[in-house]
Design a protein around this motif. Structure first.
Motif, PDB file in Angstrom:
ATOM      1  N   PHE A   1       0.844  -1.192   0.000  1.00 47.74           N
ATOM      2  CA  PHE A   1       0.000   0.000   0.000  1.00 47.74           C
ATOM      3  C   PHE A   1       0.883   1.248   0.000  1.00 47.74           C
ATOM      4  CE2 PHE A   1      -2.869  -3.165   1.898  1.00 47.74           C
ATOM      5  CZ  PHE A   1      -3.989  -2.966   1.102  1.00 47.74           C
ATOM      6  N   PRO A   2       0.424   2.367  -0.576  1.00 49.47           N
ATOM      7  CA  PRO A   2      -0.859   2.513  -1.281  1.00 49.47           C
ATOM      8  C   PRO A   2      -0.826   1.842  -2.657  1.00 49.47           C
ATOM      9  CG  PRO A   2       0.395   4.530  -1.447  1.00 49.47           C
ATOM     10  CD  PRO A   2       1.190   3.638  -0.539  1.00 49.47           C
ATOM     11  N   MET A   3      -1.988   1.381  -3.099  1.00 46.80           N
ATOM     12  CA  MET A   3      -2.081   0.722  -4.397  1.00 46.80           C
ATOM     13  C   MET A   3      -1.870   1.749  -5.508  1.00 46.80           C
ATOM     14  SD  MET A   3      -5.287  -1.888  -3.737  1.00 46.80           S
ATOM     15  CE  MET A   3      -5.243  -2.471  -5.433  1.00 46.80           C
ATOM     16  N   GLU A   4      -1.167   1.333  -6.548  1.00 50.52           N
ATOM     17  CA  GLU A   4      -0.860   2.231  -7.668  1.00 50.52           C
ATOM     18  C   GLU A   4      -1.880   2.138  -8.802  1.00 50.52           C
ATOM     19  OE1 GLU A   4       3.079   1.490  -8.987  1.00 50.52           O
ATOM     20  OE2 GLU A   4       4.022   2.238  -7.144  1.00 50.52           O
ATOM     21  N   GLY A   5      -2.831   1.250  -8.648  1.00 49.01           N
ATOM     22  CA  GLY A   5      -3.835   1.107  -9.693  1.00 49.01           C
ATOM     23  C   GLY A   5      -4.459  -0.271  -9.655  1.00 49.01           C
ATOM     24  N   PHE A   6      -5.585  -0.415 -10.339  1.00 47.20           N
ATOM     25  CA  PHE A   6      -6.303  -1.691 -10.407  1.00 47.20           C
ATOM     26  C   PHE A   6      -5.862  -2.441 -11.657  1.00 47.20           C
ATOM     27  CE2 PHE A   6      -9.802  -4.489 -11.457  1.00 47.20           C
ATOM     28  CZ  PHE A   6     -10.160  -5.008 -10.226  1.00 47.20           C
ATOM     29  N   SER A   7      -5.450  -3.699 -11.490  1.00 49.77           N
ATOM     30  CA  SER A   7      -4.921  -4.442 -12.630  1.00 49.77           C
ATOM     31  C   SER A   7      -5.142  -5.942 -12.440  1.00 49.77           C
ATOM     32  CB  SER A   7      -3.418  -4.165 -12.788  1.00 49.77           C
ATOM     33  OG  SER A   7      -2.857  -4.982 -13.796  1.00 49.77           O
ATOM     34  N   PHE A   8      -5.361  -6.639 -13.570  1.00 52.46           N
ATOM     35  CA  PHE A   8      -5.435  -8.098 -13.583  1.00 52.46           C
ATOM     36  C   PHE A   8      -4.089  -8.711 -14.010  1.00 52.46           C
ATOM     37  CE2 PHE A   8      -9.878  -6.898 -14.041  1.00 52.46           C
ATOM     38  CZ  PHE A   8     -10.491  -7.763 -13.139  1.00 52.46           C
ATOM     39  N   ARG A   9      -3.034  -7.913 -13.922  1.00 54.83           N
ATOM     40  CA  ARG A   9      -1.725  -8.329 -14.410  1.00 54.83           C
ATOM     41  C   ARG A   9      -1.251  -9.637 -13.776  1.00 54.83           C
ATOM     42  NH1 ARG A   9       3.842  -4.990 -12.967  1.00 54.83           N
ATOM     43  NH2 ARG A   9       5.328  -6.612 -13.623  1.00 54.83           N
ATOM     44  N   TRP A  10      -1.429  -9.764 -12.475  1.00 53.09           N
ATOM     45  CA  TRP A  10      -0.879 -10.921 -11.764  1.00 53.09           C
ATOM     46  C   TRP A  10      -1.665 -12.188 -12.040  1.00 53.09           C
ATOM     47  CZ3 TRP A  10       3.587  -9.270 -11.110  1.00 53.09           C
ATOM     48  CH2 TRP A  10       3.827  -7.951 -10.730  1.00 53.09           C
TER      49      TRP A  10
END
Length: 261
Positions: free
Chosen positions: A37-46
């Motif tokens: 945290f803090p999150m840098e963005g929403f992603s399905f990358r992983w």
């Protein structure tokens, strides 16, 4: 006032238990490769990375095959054992009932070590068959308990009516008994699959070298480094082990609206 304190304490306990799970699921969608945290963005990358991770995919296939085989074998044996315990009287019935339920009364670590030492004494080495056997032994009592409870609720008169009309025992089972206990059979199968899919303690003792399930793969990944892929894999495990049983329970309740009593 006392009930307010009890409710507050209960809520705090649940928050303490499930907050780490929520954090893992939240971080699995974090675009930051350090998973913090803090999150840098929403992603399905992983999740995409998981899909292209050969080791994780092999572990998933192994867990699915192992869980499916465990569910089928445990359910089959559990239904037969439940029928014998509920519908028939035979010598040492109470002893057999204790033997069937014993694996859930013994700590899994003790059961895992005992089975491993016993098979090594017999000269049987670690293999996928040993892993499957261990999972069946551990999940069988759950199937037996669920199916037995349903069988006690099914009136014997239905089976006696089928027998009096000319059906043999096998025909009576498939035409009368099995449809009446189908919700319990399905629930037992879901229990067996979920427990097998999520098991790590026994699997670590029983699995042969080079074979990994999803829980042991997560354990291996944690020993090497803290990767955001672990959060994504944990999220997938949580969804499977929570959504599948909840969906199964909902379906079982729907099938049980007409209990056949």
């Amino acid at each position: 006032m006392s009930w307010f304190l009890i409710r507050t304490y209960t809520i705090l306990v649940y928050v303490f238990m499930f907050a780490p799970v929520a954090v893992v699921m939240l971080l699995s969608f974090n675009a930051n490769q350090f998973g913090s945290f803090p999150m840098e963005g929403f992603s399905f990358r992983w999740f995409v990375e998981l899909w292209h991770n050969d080791a994780v995919m092999r572990a998933f296939r192994t867990s699915l095959i192992l869980g499916s085989l465990t569910a089928v074998i445990s359910t089959t044996l559990g239904v037969l054992a439940s029928l014998a315990m509920v519908r028939y009287n035979f010598p040492s019935k109470n002893f057999m009932a204790t033997v069937l339920i014993a694996p859930i009364l013994v700590p899994e670590v003790v059961l895992a070590v005992a089975l491993l030492l016993f098979l090594q004494f017999l000269g049987i080495h670690k293999s996928f068959l040993l892993l499957l056997l261990g999972h069946v032994i551990f999940t069988l009592p759950f199937v037996v308990l669920v199916v037995q409870a349903r069988l006690y609720a099914v009136r014997r008169e239905y089976e006696e009516a089928a027998l009096s009309l000319g059906a043999n025992a096998l025909q009576t089972f498939f035409a009368v008994t099995l449809p009446l206990i189908a919700p319990a059979v399905f629930a037992g199968m879901l229990f067996a699959f979920t427990i097998s899919f999520d098991d790590i303690t026994g699997t670590l003792f029983w699995k042969p070298g080079g074979v990994e399930t999803v829980p042991t793969q997560i354990f291996a990944m944690l020993r090497n480094s803290i990767s955001p892929e672990i959060n994504a894999l944990g999220t997938v495990m949580i969804l499977i082990t929570v959504v599948l049983p909840v969906s199964g329970i909902a379906l079982v309740r729907k099938l049980s609206r007409n209990p056949g009593r």
